[in-house]
Motif scaffolding. Structure first.
Motif, short mmCIF file in Angstrom:
data_model
loop_
_atom_site.label_atom_id
_atom_site.label_comp_id
_atom_site.label_asym_id
_atom_site.label_seq_id
_atom_site.Cartn_x
_atom_site.Cartn_y
_atom_site.Cartn_z
N THR A 232 -37.14 -7.22 10.21
CA THR A 232 -36.12 -8.23 9.92
C THR A 232 -35.58 -8.81 11.23
OG1 THR A 232 -35.49 -7.06 7.92
CG2 THR A 232 -33.92 -8.68 8.79
N PRO A 233 -35.57 -10.14 11.39
CA PRO A 233 -35.11 -10.72 12.65
C PRO A 233 -33.60 -10.62 12.80
CG PRO A 233 -35.58 -12.45 11.07
CD PRO A 233 -36.04 -11.17 10.44
N MET A 234 -33.12 -10.75 14.03
CA MET A 234 -31.68 -10.83 14.30
C MET A 234 -31.13 -12.15 13.74
SD MET A 234 -31.35 -9.44 18.22
CE MET A 234 -32.53 -10.65 18.87
N SER A 235 -29.85 -12.19 13.52
CA SER A 235 -29.24 -13.43 13.05
C SER A 235 -29.14 -14.46 14.17
CB SER A 235 -27.86 -13.15 12.46
OG SER A 235 -27.01 -12.59 13.44
N THR A 236 -29.14 -13.97 15.43
CA THR A 236 -29.00 -14.86 16.59
C THR A 236 -30.13 -14.60 17.58
OG1 THR A 236 -26.60 -14.84 16.40
CG2 THR A 236 -27.52 -15.57 18.50
N ALA A 237 -30.84 -15.66 17.97
CA ALA A 237 -31.85 -15.52 19.03
C ALA A 237 -31.12 -15.24 20.34
CB ALA A 237 -32.68 -16.78 19.12
N ARG A 238 -31.65 -14.31 21.12
CA ARG A 238 -30.99 -14.00 22.39
C ARG A 238 -31.96 -13.35 23.36
NH1 ARG A 238 -26.02 -10.53 20.77
NH2 ARG A 238 -26.14 -11.52 18.72
N ARG A 239 -31.76 -13.65 24.64
CA ARG A 239 -32.50 -12.98 25.70
C ARG A 239 -31.51 -12.27 26.62
NH1 ARG A 239 -33.05 -15.27 30.86
NH2 ARG A 239 -32.15 -17.34 31.14
N CYS A 240 -32.03 -11.31 27.39
CA CYS A 240 -31.22 -10.52 28.33
C CYS A 240 -30.03 -9.82 27.66
CB CYS A 240 -30.70 -11.40 29.48
SG CYS A 240 -32.00 -12.15 30.47
N PRO A 241 -30.23 -9.24 26.46
CA PRO A 241 -29.12 -8.50 25.85
C PRO A 241 -29.06 -7.07 26.38
CG PRO A 241 -30.99 -8.44 24.39
CD PRO A 241 -31.43 -9.23 25.61
N GLY A 242 -27.97 -6.40 26.08
CA GLY A 242 -27.91 -4.95 26.27
C GLY A 242 -28.35 -4.28 24.98
N ILE A 243 -29.04 -3.13 25.11
CA ILE A 243 -29.57 -2.43 23.93
C ILE A 243 -29.10 -0.98 23.98
CG2 ILE A 243 -31.64 -1.67 22.71
CD1 ILE A 243 -31.42 -4.61 22.57
N ALA A 244 -28.62 -0.49 22.83
CA ALA A 244 -28.23 0.92 22.74
C ALA A 244 -28.53 1.42 21.33
CB ALA A 244 -26.75 1.11 23.06
N THR A 245 -28.88 2.70 21.21
CA THR A 245 -29.11 3.31 19.90
C THR A 245 -28.05 4.38 19.65
OG1 THR A 245 -30.65 4.95 20.84
CG2 THR A 245 -31.59 2.91 19.98
N LEU A 246 -27.57 4.44 18.42
CA LEU A 246 -26.54 5.41 18.07
C LEU A 246 -26.58 5.64 16.56
CD1 LEU A 246 -24.09 7.12 18.98
CD2 LEU A 246 -22.66 5.10 18.53
N ASN A 247 -26.62 6.91 16.16
CA ASN A 247 -26.59 7.27 14.74
C ASN A 247 -27.66 6.53 13.94
OD1 ASN A 247 -24.36 8.90 15.29
ND2 ASN A 247 -22.92 7.25 14.84
N ASP A 248 -28.89 6.53 14.49
CA ASP A 248 -30.04 5.92 13.83
C ASP A 248 -29.86 4.43 13.59
OD1 ASP A 248 -31.56 8.33 13.60
OD2 ASP A 248 -30.18 8.95 12.04
N GLU A 249 -29.11 3.79 14.49
CA GLU A 249 -28.96 2.34 14.44
C GLU A 249 -29.15 1.78 15.84
OE1 GLU A 249 -25.84 1.60 10.84
OE2 GLU A 249 -25.03 2.46 12.68
N ILE A 250 -29.65 0.55 15.90
CA ILE A 250 -29.86 -0.14 17.17
C ILE A 250 -28.80 -1.22 17.32
CG2 ILE A 250 -31.45 -1.51 18.57
CD1 ILE A 250 -33.74 -0.22 17.02
N TYR A 251 -28.11 -1.20 18.45
CA TYR A 251 -27.08 -2.21 18.74
C TYR A 251 -27.63 -3.18 19.79
CZ TYR A 251 -23.73 0.76 16.26
OH TYR A 251 -23.07 1.50 15.31
N VAL A 252 -27.56 -4.46 19.50
CA VAL A 252 -27.98 -5.52 20.43
C VAL A 252 -26.72 -6.25 20.86
CG1 VAL A 252 -29.51 -7.47 20.78
CG2 VAL A 252 -30.13 -5.69 19.13
N ILE A 253 -26.46 -6.25 22.16
CA ILE A 253 -25.14 -6.64 22.68
C ILE A 253 -25.27 -7.80 23.65
CG2 ILE A 253 -23.06 -5.81 23.82
CD1 ILE A 253 -24.25 -2.92 23.15
N GLY A 254 -24.48 -8.84 23.44
CA GLY A 254 -24.42 -9.96 24.37
C GLY A 254 -25.75 -10.68 24.52
N GLY A 255 -26.00 -11.19 25.74
CA GLY A 255 -27.21 -11.95 26.00
C GLY A 255 -26.91 -13.44 26.05
N GLN A 256 -27.96 -14.21 25.88
CA GLN A 256 -27.86 -15.66 25.99
C GLN A 256 -28.73 -16.26 24.90
OE1 GLN A 256 -29.12 -17.00 29.82
NE2 GLN A 256 -28.31 -19.07 29.59
N ASP A 257 -28.19 -17.24 24.16
CA ASP A 257 -28.95 -17.77 23.02
C ASP A 257 -29.69 -19.06 23.32
OD1 ASP A 257 -26.86 -19.55 23.09
OD2 ASP A 257 -26.22 -19.25 21.03
N CYS A 258 -29.54 -19.64 24.53
CA CYS A 258 -30.36 -20.76 24.98
C CYS A 258 -30.04 -20.99 26.45
CB CYS A 258 -30.14 -22.03 24.15
SG CYS A 258 -28.51 -22.75 24.31
#
Length: 449
Positions: A232-258
């Motif tokens: 399933t794709p993210m709701s927002t396209a983004r590059r250079c995000p921060g990535i972290a996993t916690l409690n069997d979930e992946i968090y995609v943080i910040g970045g740039q959408d264009c």
């Protein structure tokens, strides 16, 4: 987050997520030293002590209760390493890498930290790999990657490290025990400035840019099957995000959408893995044991076996196995037991299976084998299907039946010693050890000689 930024580092530790550094579009790309902590329980961000050095395109990982910020860029390429202790909210400068680099991939494994690839400010990507030992505060050069990479996404899984190259669609696997790199099948989508994470036996490549557009796509790499699957794709396209996993979930943080600093993001998305399928359980009873079997669950590493003497539980875990069969020998004839099984994948556990009940018949072991004849053929069927036959005297049969009955109640040895009185020479004796938990059933065929 309080500040929109891209090129940040992110990691989880002790139930919290930390986002640090990054570029907020101001100044001459000097980067930030900002550190924020996210608590999923309250859905709130808290500002923590900043890093000593501002930077973006840094590598971040956690190890032994500490967080490490490695390399990056703040107008010049950095080799600096800082260690953060959440317990004291303090940063400490550690031994730097041998070569300054930004866009470096970082992962921790077996008490060490690995920094791989990146860019040193010149015209070429790097294949350099260094290993950091926090115990000695020293860096050691390891075998280089077979393919130079910049903007590396790196993660550790199942004793290996995986590096996904930025823009070159290369997947490299590193084995620290052999200090060797192996090229794996590439991802289906070439991307750079993406996020990489591992969870429950899978590696995920998230977002990034393919050279013409920013991406919201997510691709899953299953190490067990070597398959790539679009998720399933993210709701927002983004590059250079921060990535972290916690409690069997992946968090995609910040970045740039264009393109353009005005399109930096402070939003966060969470990807939740689908629940592990439930196990379909069956139970069959034989004398003094219950045999359990269930369907294999894709991706499961182990299975927890739970038992109760009351229908509906509560259940107590009695075993953990890697196969889809289990024999419970800690039972008593004449009683009913209720079982459930769960599948374990990484740190996730499925819901309980259906409850399977097994009632053991009361013991029917004869108290006086002599009434059955003065000899008997004892036929033992093992759980692997093997059938063993023994021609015994009445006293030999009585000895076996007494042991089996006592062992059923937990009062005898886990094995029975059967004396072999034939083909003894040149040995002094021959004895066969029969494990109780390997016996499925037995049959007694008595006769008089």
């Amino acid at each position: 987050m309080s500040v929109a930024r891209s090129g940040l580092g992110a990691v989880s530790l002790n139930g919290k997520i930390y986002a640090m550094g990054g570029y907020d579009g101001s100044g001459f790309a000097i980067g930030l030293n900002l550190v924020e902590e996210y608590d999923p329980a309250t859905d709130k961000w808290t500002t923590k002590t900043p890093m000593k050095v501002s930077r973006y395109e840094l590598g971040v990982t956690s190890l032994n209760g500490k967080i490490y910020a490695i390399g990056g860029y703040n107008g010049s390429v950095l080799n600096l390493v800082e260690e953060y202790d959440p317990a004291t909210d303090k940063w400490t400068t550690k031994q730097p890498m041998s070569v300054p680099r930004c866009g470096v991939g970082v992962a921790s494994l077996n008490g060490k930290i690995y920094a791989m690839g990146g860019h040193n400010g010149n015209s070429s990507r790097l294949n350099l790999v260094e290993e950091y030992d926090p115990a000695t505060d020293k860096w050691t050069t390891k075998a280089p990657m077979s393919v130079p990479m910049d903007g590396v996404g790196a993660t550790s899984l199942n004793g290996k490290i995986y590096a996904i190259g930025s823009g070159i669609n290369s997947v490299q696997e590193y084995d620290p025990t052999t200090d060797k790199w192996t090229t794996k099948k590439p991802m289906s989508t070439s991307r750079f400035n993406m996020g990489v994470a591992s969870l429950n036996g899978k590696v995920y490549a998230i977002g990034g840019c393919n050279g013409s557009s920013f991406l919201n796509s997510v691709e899953e790499y299953d190490l067990a099957t070597d398959k790539r699957t679009i998720k399933t794709p993210m709701s927002t396209a983004r590059r250079c995000p921060g990535i972290a996993t916690l409690n069997d979930e992946i968090y995609v943080i910040g970045g740039q959408d264009c393109d353009g600093s005005e399109n930096l993001l402070n939003t966060m998305e969470k990807y939740t893995l689908p629940p592990i399928p439930m196990v379909a359980l069956t139970a069959t009873s034989t004398d003094a044991k219950v045999n359990l079997s269930w369907n294999s669950v894709e991706g499961a590493t182990t299975y927890n076996i739970k038992r109760s003497e009351t229908a509906g539980g509560p259940y107590t875990q009695i075993g953990n196995v890697t196969t889809n069969v289990y024999t419970d020998t800690n039972v008593t004839n004449g009683k009913t037991y209720y079982y459930v099984v769960t599948a374990v994948t990484g740190t996730s556990e499925s819901a309980n299976s259906n409850e399977a009940a097994a009632t053991l018949a009361a013991s029917s072991i004869p108290t006086n084998p002599k009434q059955m004849g003065n000899r008997a053929i004892l036929e033992i069927k093992m759980i692997n299907g093997e059938i063993q036959e023994y021609d015994l005297s009445s006293s030999g049969l009585s000895s076996f039946l007494t042991w089996y009955n006592d062992r059923s109640g937990g009062a005898a040895k886990a094995y029975y010693i059967m004396d072999k009185n034939y083909n003894v020479k040149p040995f002094l004796s021959r004895q066969l050890y029969i494990p109780f938990d390997k016996i499925m059933e037995y049959e007694v065929k008595s006769y008089n000689n």
